[in-house]
Design an enzyme around this catalytic site. Structure first.
Site, PDB file in Angstrom:
ATOM      1  N   GLU A   1     -27.208 109.328 -65.623  1.00 55.01           N
ATOM      2  CA  GLU A   1     -26.304 109.732 -66.688  1.00 55.01           C
ATOM      3  C   GLU A   1     -26.231 108.779 -67.869  1.00 55.01           C
ATOM      4  OE1 GLU A   1     -22.779 112.036 -64.597  1.00 55.01           O
ATOM      5  OE2 GLU A   1     -23.870 110.714 -63.256  1.00 55.01           O
TER       6      GLU A   1
ATOM      7  N   PHE B   1     -26.999 119.207 -63.858  1.00 56.53           N
ATOM      8  CA  PHE B   1     -26.209 118.405 -64.809  1.00 56.53           C
ATOM      9  C   PHE B   1     -24.715 118.443 -64.502  1.00 56.53           C
ATOM     10  CE2 PHE B   1     -29.873 120.388 -67.087  1.00 56.53           C
ATOM     11  CZ  PHE B   1     -30.714 119.293 -67.002  1.00 56.53           C
TER      12      PHE B   1
ATOM     13  N   ARG C   1     -32.064  97.734 -59.894  1.00 57.39           N
ATOM     14  CA  ARG C   1     -33.455  97.924 -59.527  1.00 57.39           C
ATOM     15  C   ARG C   1     -33.900  99.351 -59.860  1.00 57.39           C
ATOM     16  NH1 ARG C   1     -35.872  98.831 -53.709  1.00 57.39           N
ATOM     17  NH2 ARG C   1     -38.071  98.661 -54.259  1.00 57.39           N
ATOM     18  N   ILE C   2     -35.082  99.473 -60.420  1.00 56.30           N
ATOM     19  CA  ILE C   2     -35.659 100.777 -60.731  1.00 56.30           C
ATOM     20  C   ILE C   2     -36.689 101.091 -59.651  1.00 56.30           C
ATOM     21  CG2 ILE C   2     -37.050 102.045 -62.430  1.00 56.30           C
ATOM     22  CD1 ILE C   2     -34.108 101.392 -63.297  1.00 56.30           C
ATOM     23  N   LEU C   3     -36.484 102.205 -58.940  1.00 61.58           N
ATOM     24  CA  LEU C   3     -37.357 102.505 -57.797  1.00 61.58           C
ATOM     25  C   LEU C   3     -38.723 103.007 -58.239  1.00 61.58           C
ATOM     26  CD1 LEU C   3     -34.697 104.238 -55.502  1.00 61.58           C
ATOM     27  CD2 LEU C   3     -35.720 101.976 -55.150  1.00 61.58           C
ATOM     28  N   ASN C   4     -38.757 103.719 -59.364  1.00 61.23           N
ATOM     29  CA  ASN C   4     -40.015 104.299 -59.845  1.00 61.23           C
ATOM     30  C   ASN C   4     -39.959 104.326 -61.372  1.00 61.23           C
ATOM     31  OD1 ASN C   4     -41.845 106.282 -60.894  1.00 61.23           O
ATOM     32  ND2 ASN C   4     -42.002 107.236 -58.874  1.00 61.23           N
TER      33      ASN C   4
ATOM     34  N   GLY D   1     -28.193 103.315 -60.405  1.00 61.87           N
ATOM     35  CA  GLY D   1     -28.152 104.735 -60.765  1.00 61.87           C
ATOM     36  C   GLY D   1     -28.345 104.910 -62.252  1.00 61.87           C
TER      37      GLY D   1
ATOM     38  N   GLY E   1     -34.645 117.751 -59.724  1.00 56.29           N
ATOM     39  CA  GLY E   1     -35.649 117.410 -60.727  1.00 56.29           C
ATOM     40  C   GLY E   1     -35.631 115.943 -61.103  1.00 56.29           C
TER      41      GLY E   1
ATOM     42  N   GLN F   1     -35.843 110.284 -66.409  1.00 56.03           N
ATOM     43  CA  GLN F   1     -34.383 110.446 -66.370  1.00 56.03           C
ATOM     44  C   GLN F   1     -33.748 109.956 -67.670  1.00 56.03           C
ATOM     45  OE1 GLN F   1     -32.676 112.296 -64.474  1.00 56.03           O
ATOM     46  NE2 GLN F   1     -31.886 111.111 -62.774  1.00 56.03           N
TER      47      GLN F   1
HETATM   48 MO1  MOS Z   1     -23.425 115.005 -62.709  1.00 55.35          MO
HETATM   49  S1  MOS Z   1     -22.252 115.591 -64.228  1.00 55.35           S
HETATM   50  O1  MOS Z   1     -22.633 113.749 -62.118  1.00 55.35           O
HETATM   51  O2  MOS Z   1     -24.292 116.160 -61.991  1.00 55.35           O
END
Ligand code: MOS
Length: 721
Positions: free
Chosen positions: A688, A247, A611-614, A685, A474, A621
């Site tokens: 986050e 994280f 795009r979502i790969l999986n 991505g 993970g 996530q």
């Molecule tokens: Mo993160 S806070 O970009 O591992």
């Protein structure tokens, strides 16, 4: 050719993880290995007068006690530029923004900057003997007055991040606006608390270092070790195969890493360092406390005329970290007059660092709470207010978006949640003894990308191995990269092996900033695409004719054992588009009228992250981010005692994180989004954005339920009494 929503393949490393086959850093055991335990400072500011090591050295199994008194000075040789953190130093360009360089080089002098600073280490034959030895080290100090209270020193805040952004005349526009909100919002210190404690195993062979490190940034650790120990980069081998959550807390070369490596060198044995849960709270980074003023001015139709976002966050003198809570300010709503700045106040507290959606997560708590307050002031639906102020181009620079599907997120989220049935009146919705509240907030996070490289090798049996340095904390990197390789090459995913977590492999960036899939994915895609073309070329055929069986057929026909291709993927120099992921959260809370415990009954969150790969690992996530957001809203806070200068609730009994009982229904909508401009694979991505906006959506729901506006997190029972 690429579906916007990739197949929900199970994790390729799932079996290893559930059967114990996955080896984390601390699980590596080397011959003749010793163990190191840290001694931490107990004062926030001053100098070490003496360190009495006699009792520790007599203690069973103790091999050495190392501190600034007997450690060699680390860093570049005389005449070389000073190391980072030392006067006049700058971080090497490739590490700027990485926070990889230890800004406080351990054992370099007798100065104490915060409670919990690693000031000595005890090396022993077992972990218990090392821990006992560390308890026996007696340290005396000369204390100096400590800076412990952000409020007290707020006048001394500085804009070290050079964050000031202005557009139009925000103060004048705010002054003349007919509807206004001007409030202060606070977020507390929070700690990442990954399940896996930070740990290393370090071994020297002459001037070659092998380091198993629980790291999300192995190439930066390699660079740092090379600089600090004065050895070529090629002599430093960092391995990080599995990481049990990070994280952001494992993106830096924290002092314990340097100390472990130093200890291994001094005792001439491999050394294992395994931090305790308590130690993790001091000196492995935290999300720093923020205080934020948000001032919004609007016309009676809800159009924003002015937005002011300013305040401060905690930092210290031995790091450069600033919590950039105004980053989302510049990206979220269309407004002509804006001022945004995020200064830091330097205190005698441990160094803060990135924590999941740094900047965006605390920043959006303030902005999205203020937007909800503005909606009430306008007597307008909060979702409608957001639509009125939708940013059709990037507010910061006027660039067009590479893609943006926020309106679809609002529409699909609201529809599934049933938002149109909301009675806007606070305290108007009840269920038995419970007050029911509905709240919403927007989410956003930038689509970053950094240079990354990958190599793809196909064997004559038709199997492929992908080599790239990256990390697996993970989030599913190994899985989605295997899928991406298989898809690009046109082979079944079972024929792909993914090798990673090793600095001898092609370089990749820190796995942070939600940019691993985009960065490493662009490299994997490039390498596989090049490999496919190379194989076609060998046989003089069109790459479009290559299928799963071609690799075996062509390599055999030409008597080749293997063929390989490497690709160095780089983001473009000039980016004509603004690239950003967006989303929206809708929350229902239930709050008992007498004992106001907030329960998040259900959430509907819609995201558009390219795009979502999986679909499966992506959902996971998003869940992770949202659950961490529930923690941020209701539970998480590291208490700081301003008299003693120390964090106090430094364990899992007193630092609350959500458990299964705190998490009820979470419904995730992945809005399909095709983006041909963000990068070659269309990925934005998603690591986050899940957490961004959760805390304000809950706070807004709490207001709707109770009529109480809580502007400082977390929203605990006391604040609602
Ligand atoms: Mo993160 S806070 O970009 O591992």
């Amino acid at each position: 050719m690429m579906p916007p929503l990739g197949p929900p393949l199970d994790r390729v490393d799932g079996r290893k993880k559930v059967t114990g086959g996955a080896k984390f850093a601390a699980e590596h055991n080397l011959e003749n290995m010793a163990y190191a335990a840290m001694v931490m400072s107990t004062i926030p500011s001053g100098t070490i007068r003496s360190i009495d090591t006699a009792a520790a050295k007599r203690s069973t199994g103790v091999i050495a006690v190392i501190s600034h008194l007997n450690a060699p000075r680390l860093g570049p040789a005389p005449g070389q530029p000073p190391a980072a953190g030392q006067p006049g130093a700058a971080a090497p360009p490739q590490q700027q923004g990485n926070f990889a360089e230890p800004q406080l080089i351990p054992f370099s002098d007798n100065k104490v900057h915060y409670v919990g600073q690693r000031i000595a280490v005890v090396v022993a034959d077992t972990i218990e003997h090392a821990a006992r030895g560390a308890e026996l080290v007696k340290v005396t100090y000369d204390e100096t007055p400590a800076r412990l209270d952000m409020q007290q020193f707020r006048e001394q805040g500085v804009d070290r991040a050079k964050s000031l952004f202005t557009k139009g005349d925000a103060d004048a526009a705010f002054a003349s606006a007919s509807v206004k909100i001007d409030q202060i919002y606070r977020t507390p210190h929070e700690h990442h608390n990954p399940m896996e404690a930070h740990s290393i195993v370090a071994a020297w062979d002459g001037d070659h270092l092998t380091l198993y490190d629980s790291s999300q940034n192995i190439f930066a650790v390699q660079q740092t070790m090379s600089r600090l120990f004065g050895i070529p980069k090629e002599n430093v081998h960092i391995l990080s195969q599995f990481v049990g959550g990070a994280f952001g807390s494992k993106g830096s070369t924290w002092p314990h890493v340097v100390i472990g490596v130093l200890a291994a060198r001094m005792v001439n044995r491999p050394v294992k360092v395994f931090l305790t849960r308590k130690q993790l709270f001091f000196g492995n980074g935290h999300r720093p406390e923020t205080q934020q003023r948000v001032a919004l001015g609007a016309n009676p139709e809800g159009k924003l005329l002015a937005m002011i976002h300013e305040g401060m966050s905690q930092s210290n003198d031995v790091c450069t970290y600033a919590e950039r809570f105004v980053r989302p300010t510049k990206a979220i709503y269309a407004v002509d007059n804006m001022r945004a700045i995020n200064p830091i106040v330097s205190l005698n507290l441990p160094s803060p660092t990135y924590m999941r959606a740094p900047g965006e997560s605390p920043g959006m708590f303030a902005i999205e709470s203020a937007m909800d307050e503005l909606a009430y002031a306008l007597k307008m639906d909060p979702l409608q207010l957001r639509l009125v102020n939708h940013a059709d181009v990037n507010p910061e620079d006027g660039k067009p978006w590479s893609s943006k599907s926020l309106k679809e997120c609002y529409a699909q989220g609201a529809d599934k949640f049933g938002w149109s049935k909301r009675n806007p009146e606070p305290r108007s919705m009840k269920s038995g003894r419970d007050l029911i509240g509905w709240g919403m907030a927007s989410a956003t996070y930038p689509a970053h990308r950094s240079p990354a490289s990958a190599r793809a090798v196909v064997k004559s049996d038709g199997t492929v191995t992908i080599y790239t340095g990256t990390h697996e904390m993970g989030m599913g990197t190994a899985t989605v990269m295997s899928q991406l390789a298989a898809e690009t090459l046109g082979i079944p995913v079972e024929r792909v092996r993914f090798e990673y977590g090793d600095t001898t492999l092609p370089p990749t960036p820190i796995s942070a900033g939600s940019m691993t899939a985009a960065s490493v994915g662009s490299a994997v895609f490039g390498a596989c695409d090049a490999l496919k073309k190379r194989v076609a070329e060998i046989d003089g055929v069109d790459p479009a004719t290559i299928n799963a069986e071609s690799y075996h057929t062509i390599l055999s026909k030409h008597y080749l054992d293997d063929v390989e291709a490497r690709f160095d993927a780089k983001p473009p120099q000039q980016e004509p588009h603004a690239t950003q992921a967006f989303g929206a959260h809708f929350v229902e809370v239930a709050i008992d009228q007498d004992i106001p415990v907030v329960r998040v009954q259900r959430m509907v969150s819609a995201f558009a992250g390219g795009r979502i790969l999986n679909a499966k690992t992506a959902r996971s996530q998003y869940f992770g981010g949202i659950i961490q957001g529930i923690g941020m809203a209701l539970l998480e806070e590291t208490h700081f005692d301003k008299r003693l200068g120390t964090f106090t609730n430094v364990n899992f009994a007193e630092y609350m994180v959500p458990t299964n009982a705190d998490v009820r229904s979470i419904d995730i909508i992945m809005v399909p989004e095709e983006d041909h401009d963000v990068n070659p694979i269309g990925v934005k991505g998603i690591g986050e954005i899940g957490i961004v906006g959760v805390a304000p959506a809950i706070a807004n729901a709490v207001f709707h339920a109770t009529g109480k506006r809580v502007r400082d997190l977390p929203i605990t029972i006391e604040k609602l009494m």
